[in-house]
Design a protein around this motif. Structure first.
Motif, PDB file in Angstrom:
ATOM      1  N   GLU A 151     -48.101 -43.174 -34.290  1.00  0.00           N
ATOM      2  CA  GLU A 151     -48.428 -44.132 -33.232  1.00  0.00           C
ATOM      3  C   GLU A 151     -49.105 -43.424 -32.059  1.00  0.00           C
ATOM      4  N   ALA A 152     -48.671 -42.215 -31.763  1.00  0.00           N
ATOM      5  CA  ALA A 152     -49.287 -41.449 -30.668  1.00  0.00           C
ATOM      6  C   ALA A 152     -50.748 -41.140 -30.976  1.00  0.00           C
ATOM      7  N   VAL A 153     -51.043 -40.816 -32.237  1.00  0.00           N
ATOM      8  CA  VAL A 153     -52.426 -40.556 -32.649  1.00  0.00           C
ATOM      9  C   VAL A 153     -53.265 -41.822 -32.486  1.00  0.00           C
ATOM     10  N   ARG A 154     -52.708 -42.966 -32.910  1.00  0.00           N
ATOM     11  CA  ARG A 154     -53.441 -44.224 -32.797  1.00  0.00           C
ATOM     12  C   ARG A 154     -53.747 -44.564 -31.334  1.00  0.00           C
ATOM     13  N   VAL A 155     -52.734 -44.379 -30.479  1.00  0.00           N
ATOM     14  CA  VAL A 155     -52.939 -44.655 -29.050  1.00  0.00           C
ATOM     15  C   VAL A 155     -53.971 -43.702 -28.458  1.00  0.00           C
ATOM     16  N   TYR A 156     -53.897 -42.442 -28.857  1.00  0.00           N
ATOM     17  CA  TYR A 156     -54.848 -41.442 -28.365  1.00  0.00           C
ATOM     18  C   TYR A 156     -56.284 -41.894 -28.624  1.00  0.00           C
ATOM     19  N   GLN A 205     -53.486 -41.198 -22.710  1.00  0.00           N
ATOM     20  CA  GLN A 205     -53.910 -40.201 -23.686  1.00  0.00           C
ATOM     21  C   GLN A 205     -53.167 -38.879 -23.445  1.00  0.00           C
ATOM     22  N   ASN A 206     -52.965 -38.529 -22.182  1.00  0.00           N
ATOM     23  CA  ASN A 206     -52.217 -37.310 -21.855  1.00  0.00           C
ATOM     24  C   ASN A 206     -50.785 -37.385 -22.378  1.00  0.00           C
ATOM     25  N   ILE A 207     -50.167 -38.570 -22.283  1.00  0.00           N
ATOM     26  CA  ILE A 207     -48.804 -38.730 -22.790  1.00  0.00           C
ATOM     27  C   ILE A 207     -48.785 -38.579 -24.310  1.00  0.00           C
ATOM     28  N   SER A 208     -49.820 -39.086 -24.961  1.00  0.00           N
ATOM     29  CA  SER A 208     -49.936 -38.886 -26.420  1.00  0.00           C
ATOM     30  C   SER A 208     -49.970 -37.399 -26.750  1.00  0.00           C
ATOM     31  N   GLU A 209     -50.724 -36.634 -25.970  1.00  0.00           N
ATOM     32  CA  GLU A 209     -50.826 -35.190 -26.201  1.00  0.00           C
ATOM     33  C   GLU A 209     -49.466 -34.505 -26.029  1.00  0.00           C
ATOM     34  N   LEU A 210     -48.638 -35.023 -25.131  1.00  0.00           N
ATOM     35  CA  LEU A 210     -47.302 -34.463 -24.943  1.00  0.00           C
ATOM     36  C   LEU A 210     -46.433 -34.716 -26.182  1.00  0.00           C
ATOM     37  N   ILE A 211     -46.617 -35.876 -26.796  1.00  0.00           N
ATOM     38  CA  ILE A 211     -45.899 -36.172 -28.040  1.00  0.00           C
ATOM     39  C   ILE A 211     -46.345 -35.206 -29.134  1.00  0.00           C
ATOM     40  N   PHE A 212     -47.671 -34.954 -29.221  1.00  0.00           N
ATOM     41  CA  PHE A 212     -48.185 -33.980 -30.196  1.00  0.00           C
ATOM     42  C   PHE A 212     -47.511 -32.623 -29.984  1.00  0.00           C
ATOM     43  N   TYR A 213     -47.435 -32.222 -28.720  1.00  0.00           N
ATOM     44  CA  TYR A 213     -46.878 -30.908 -28.383  1.00  0.00           C
ATOM     45  C   TYR A 213     -45.413 -30.807 -28.787  1.00  0.00           C
ATOM     46  N   HIS A 222     -57.511 -30.432 -24.244  1.00  0.00           N
ATOM     47  CA  HIS A 222     -58.865 -29.896 -24.109  1.00  0.00           C
ATOM     48  C   HIS A 222     -59.443 -29.314 -25.403  1.00  0.00           C
ATOM     49  N   VAL A 223     -58.958 -29.783 -26.555  1.00  0.00           N
ATOM     50  CA  VAL A 223     -59.455 -29.203 -27.808  1.00  0.00           C
ATOM     51  C   VAL A 223     -60.455 -30.105 -28.519  1.00  0.00           C
ATOM     52  N   GLY A 224     -60.562 -31.365 -28.101  1.00  0.00           N
ATOM     53  CA  GLY A 224     -61.517 -32.263 -28.745  1.00  0.00           C
ATOM     54  C   GLY A 224     -60.877 -33.089 -29.848  1.00  0.00           C
ATOM     55  N   ASP A 225     -61.407 -34.288 -30.051  1.00  0.00           N
ATOM     56  CA  ASP A 225     -60.816 -35.217 -31.014  1.00  0.00           C
ATOM     57  C   ASP A 225     -60.846 -34.679 -32.442  1.00  0.00           C
ATOM     58  N   ASP A 226     -61.914 -34.003 -32.821  1.00  0.00           N
ATOM     59  CA  ASP A 226     -62.020 -33.518 -34.199  1.00  0.00           C
ATOM     60  C   ASP A 226     -60.968 -32.460 -34.493  1.00  0.00           C
ATOM     61  N   VAL A 227     -60.728 -31.582 -33.509  1.00  0.00           N
ATOM     62  CA  VAL A 227     -59.708 -30.539 -33.678  1.00  0.00           C
ATOM     63  C   VAL A 227     -58.326 -31.169 -33.775  1.00  0.00           C
ATOM     64  N   ILE A 228     -58.074 -32.161 -32.964  1.00  0.00           N
ATOM     65  CA  ILE A 228     -56.773 -32.848 -33.002  1.00  0.00           C
ATOM     66  C   ILE A 228     -56.544 -33.482 -34.372  1.00  0.00           C
ATOM     67  N   GLU A 229     -57.562 -34.145 -34.893  1.00  0.00           N
ATOM     68  CA  GLU A 229     -57.445 -34.757 -36.215  1.00  0.00           C
ATOM     69  C   GLU A 229     -57.070 -33.710 -37.269  1.00  0.00           C
ATOM     70  N   THR A 230     -57.741 -32.560 -37.235  1.00  0.00           N
ATOM     71  CA  THR A 230     -57.507 -31.508 -38.219  1.00  0.00           C
ATOM     72  C   THR A 230     -56.105 -30.937 -38.109  1.00  0.00           C
ATOM     73  N   LEU A 231     -55.689 -30.626 -36.872  1.00  0.00           N
ATOM     74  CA  LEU A 231     -54.395 -30.003 -36.658  1.00  0.00           C
ATOM     75  C   LEU A 231     -53.250 -30.948 -36.989  1.00  0.00           C
ATOM     76  N   LEU A 232     -53.402 -32.217 -36.629  1.00  0.00           N
ATOM     77  CA  LEU A 232     -52.310 -33.161 -36.855  1.00  0.00           C
ATOM     78  C   LEU A 232     -52.147 -33.523 -38.324  1.00  0.00           C
ATOM     79  N   ASN A 233     -53.175 -33.323 -39.097  1.00  0.00           N
ATOM     80  CA  ASN A 233     -53.110 -33.645 -40.525  1.00  0.00           C
ATOM     81  C   ASN A 233     -52.578 -32.495 -41.378  1.00  0.00           C
ATOM     82  N   LYS A 234     -52.291 -31.359 -40.745  1.00  0.00           N
ATOM     83  CA  LYS A 234     -51.767 -30.221 -41.494  1.00  0.00           C
ATOM     84  C   LYS A 234     -50.337 -30.483 -41.956  1.00  0.00           C
TER      85      LYS A 234
END
Length: 234
Positions: A151-156, A205-213, A222-234
Motif C-alpha cells: 500500500e505504501a508503494v501504491r501511495v508513493y 510520499q515522504n511517509i511512504s519512504e519511512l515505511i520502506f525504511y 532521493h533515489v528515484g522512482d525506478d530505483v525504488i521499484e527495483t529495490l522494493l521488488n527484491k
C-alpha cells in the motif's frame, strides 16, 4: 500494529502501545484538518477556516508529546535493530504530519480572504486536486498504521497523479492570465493554494519512504522512482 511485537518488558510494550494510540489520534486530526481546509476553500466557509487554524495547536501539541515519549523510550530502553528503526520512523512521520497541518492552516488563511465570484470560481477549480490529496493522506496513514509495504508503494506512486493535476492547473491558469490580465491577482491566490496542496502530496510520499525504511532497513530518499521499484521488488 502487529509489527510492534512483544518484549520482555511489559512496560516497553505499554509505552509503544501508548505511542501508537497518539499517532492514530494525530493522524486522524490532521486528516480532518486537511479535509476541512479543502472544504473552506471550495465553500468559502470562514467560520470553519478559523476552527482549522485554531485546531492546529492540537496537532502541534501532539507532535511534542509523541516526540517526548519517543525520546524517553530511547533513554530508558535503549532500543536496537527494528525497535530503534520504528522509533526513528515515528519521530520523522509526526514531523511530516505536523507540516501537513501547517499547509492546511495556510490554505485556510487564504480561504478567509474576501473573494469576488470570479476568484471563488478559480479556487473551485482545485476541487479534484484537493480531494485526490485527501485520499492520498488517508491511504498513507492506513499504510503506516499497518506498515503495509504494498500500500505504501501504491501511495508513493500517487504523487505523479497529483503532480499531473498541478501541472494541469498551471496550464489552465496561464491561459486565463493571457486571455485576461486582470485575472492575475485571482490566479496568484489559486496557485498559492495549489502549491500548498502539492506540498502535502510530497509529505505523504515522504511517509511512504519511512515505511520502506522500516520494513527494508534501507533509506530510499532521493533515489528515484525506478530505483525504488527495483529495490522494493527484491
Amino acid at each position: 500494529m502487529d509489527y510492534l511485537g512483544k518484549h520482555i518488558s511489559g512496560q516497553f510494550d505499554a509505552d509503544l502501545a501508548h505511542i501508537r494510540t497518539q499517532i492514530m489520534v494525530m493522524g486522524g486530526l490532521v486528516e480532518k484538518q486537511l479535509s476541512d481546509a479543502i472544504s473552506t476553500l471550495l465553500n468559502h466557509d470562514t467560520t470553519l477556516a478559523e476552527q482549522v487554524i485554531k485546531d492546529d495547536q492540537k496537532v502541534n501539541k501532539l507532535e511534542v508529546e509523541i516526540d517526548e515519549a519517543c525520546v524517553k523510550i530511547i533513554a530508558k530502553r535503549q532500543p536496537t535493530a527494528s525497535d530503534l528503526r520504528l522509533i526513528m520512523v515515528i519521530i520523522k512521520a509526526i514531523a511530516e504530519l505536523e507540516r501537513i497541518g501547517d499547509s492546511a492552516k495556510d490554505i485556510c488563511q487564504i480561504a478567509k480572504q474576501s473573494f469576488t465570484q470570479e476568484q471563488q470560481d478559480v479556487l473551485t477549480g482545485l476541487d479534484a486536486m484537493g480531494h485526490n490529496v485527501i485520499q492520498m493522506l488517508h491511504d498513507v496513514l492506513d499504510a503506516f498504521t499497518r506498515m503495509d509495504l504494498n500500500e505504501a508503494v501504491r501511495v508513493y506512486k500517487e504523487d505523479k497523479r497529483i503532480t499531473q493535476n498541478y501541472e494541469m492547473v498551471i496550464r489552465q491558469h496561464m491561459t486565463f492570465m493571457m486571455e485576461d490580465p486582470r485575472s492575475i491577482p485571482n490566479i496568484i491566490i489559486a496557485l498559492n493554494c495549489a502549491r500548498s496542496i502539492l506540498r502535502i502530496s510530497s509529505r505523504c510520499q515522504n511517509i511512504s519512504e519511512l515505511i520502506f525504511y522500516f520494513i527494508k532497513g534501507q533509506d530510499f530518499r532521493h533515489v528515484g522512482d525506478d530505483v525504488i521499484e527495483t529495490l522494493l521488488n527484491k
